[in-house]
Design an enzyme around this catalytic site. Structure first.
Site, PDB file in Angstrom:
ATOM      1  N   HIS A  18       3.374 -37.706 -26.648  1.00 20.36           N
ATOM      2  CA  HIS A  18       3.585 -38.101 -25.245  1.00 20.36           C
ATOM      3  C   HIS A  18       4.417 -39.377 -25.172  1.00 20.36           C
ATOM      4  O   HIS A  18       5.363 -39.476 -24.387  1.00 20.36           O
ATOM      5  CB  HIS A  18       2.250 -38.367 -24.533  1.00 20.36           C
ATOM      6  CG  HIS A  18       1.368 -37.182 -24.363  1.00 20.36           C
ATOM      7  ND1 HIS A  18       0.051 -37.181 -24.765  1.00 20.36           N
ATOM      8  CD2 HIS A  18       1.586 -35.965 -23.818  1.00 20.36           C
ATOM      9  CE1 HIS A  18      -0.506 -36.020 -24.476  1.00 20.36           C
ATOM     10  NE2 HIS A  18       0.411 -35.254 -23.897  1.00 20.36           N
ATOM     11  N   LYS A  42     -10.715 -29.170 -15.008  1.00 23.22           N
ATOM     12  CA  LYS A  42     -10.904 -29.514 -16.416  1.00 23.22           C
ATOM     13  C   LYS A  42     -12.061 -30.497 -16.556  1.00 23.22           C
ATOM     14  O   LYS A  42     -12.339 -31.278 -15.651  1.00 23.22           O
ATOM     15  CB  LYS A  42      -9.630 -30.143 -16.997  1.00 23.22           C
ATOM     16  CG  LYS A  42      -8.524 -29.157 -17.284  1.00 23.22           C
ATOM     17  CD  LYS A  42      -7.403 -29.838 -18.048  1.00 23.22           C
ATOM     18  CE  LYS A  42      -6.312 -28.836 -18.416  1.00 23.22           C
ATOM     19  NZ  LYS A  42      -5.236 -29.489 -19.169  1.00 23.22           N
ATOM     20  N   ARG A  91       7.360 -28.676 -27.106  1.00 24.17           N
ATOM     21  CA  ARG A  91       7.035 -28.730 -28.534  1.00 24.17           C
ATOM     22  C   ARG A  91       7.590 -27.532 -29.278  1.00 24.17           C
ATOM     23  O   ARG A  91       8.077 -27.645 -30.383  1.00 24.17           O
ATOM     24  CB  ARG A  91       5.517 -28.746 -28.739  1.00 24.17           C
ATOM     25  CG  ARG A  91       4.861 -30.042 -28.346  1.00 24.17           C
ATOM     26  CD  ARG A  91       3.375 -29.912 -28.470  1.00 24.17           C
ATOM     27  NE  ARG A  91       2.898 -28.909 -27.517  1.00 24.17           N
ATOM     28  CZ  ARG A  91       1.701 -28.857 -27.006  1.00 24.17           C
ATOM     29  NH1 ARG A  91       0.791 -29.723 -27.377  1.00 24.17           N
ATOM     30  NH2 ARG A  91       1.359 -27.944 -26.126  1.00 24.17           N
ATOM     31  N   SER A 129      -3.325 -33.066 -27.399  1.00 24.67           N
ATOM     32  CA  SER A 129      -4.540 -33.831 -27.140  1.00 24.67           C
ATOM     33  C   SER A 129      -5.766 -33.079 -27.648  1.00 24.67           C
ATOM     34  O   SER A 129      -6.693 -33.672 -28.193  1.00 24.67           O
ATOM     35  CB  SER A 129      -4.679 -34.111 -25.639  1.00 24.67           C
ATOM     36  OG  SER A 129      -3.613 -34.924 -25.187  1.00 24.67           O
TER      37      SER A 129
END
Length: 159
Positions: A18, A42, A91, A129
Site C-alpha cells: 500500500h 467487514k 498486484r 493485509s
C-alpha cells in the site's frame, strides 16, 4: 487545475505494498488522499481510528498525502473532497478483472472521474493485509511486509 487523487481501501492493516502505491502516486499527483473505507460488511482487526493512526505514521514523510476516512460510495466521497482521480494498485492479473468492474461502475456514476492504475512493485505482488494478519496471528516474521508501527500493533493484537 490541481489534481487530487484518492487511494481508498480498508487498510486493515496497511502494508508496504500500500505504502509503495501511495508514495508513487504522490510523485504523480498534486495531492493524494488516503481514504480508509469504513465497511460495515467487514469485521476488521483494527478500528478505523487505529488504521488512520498507522497510516499517518507510515506516510508522515509525504508532504502531499493526507489521511481520512469515509463510508458509502467512493464517488460521493470524491465529490466531497473535490478529487478527480481514483488511485488503485494492481498486484496481478486476478486483481484486474475486479478493478475493471469497479472502475467501469465508477465511470458510469461520474464520467468526470478517472481511475489511475499503478502496477505494484514486484517485491510486494504477493502481499495482502489478509496474508499479513494470518502470518502475524501465528507469530511468523512480518518485518519487511508492513511499516514498523503496524508490525508492533499486530504483535500487540496477537499477544
Amino acid at each position: 487545475m490541481e489534481t487530487i487523487a484518492v487511494c481508498s481501501g480498508s487498510f486493515d492493516p496497511v502494508t508496504l505494498g500500500h505504502i509503495d502505491i501511495i508514495k508513487r502516486g504522490s510523485a504523480v499527483f498534486d495531492k493524494v488522499i488516503v481514504g480508509v473505507l469504513n465497511n460495515i460488511n467487514k469485521q476488521p482487526l483494527f478500528t478505523v481510528e487505529e488504521r488512520l493512526e498507522m497510516l499517518k505514521e507510515s506516510t508522515k514523510d509525504l508532504n502531499n498525502v493526507t489521511i481520512d476516512s469515509f463510508d458509502g460510495l467512493l464517488i460521493d466521497y470524491m465529490k466531497k473532497v473535490n478529487a478527480n482521480v481514483i488511485l488503485r494498485g494492481l498486484r496481478a492479473v486476478s486483481d484486474f478483472e475486479y478493478e475493471m468492474q469497479i472502475a467501469s461502475m465508477n465511470r458510469k456514476l461520474d464520467d468526470s472521474i478517472e481511475t489511475f492504475f499503478i502496477m505494484t512493485n514486484n517485491e510486494y505482488s504477493f502481499l495482502s493485509s489478509s496474508i499479513v494478519k494470518e502470518v502475524a496471528k501465528y507469530k511468523g516474521n512480518i518485518s519487511g511486509l508492513v511499516p514498523p508501527v503496524v508490525e508492533e500493533a499486530l504483535k500487540q493484537k496477537f499477544s
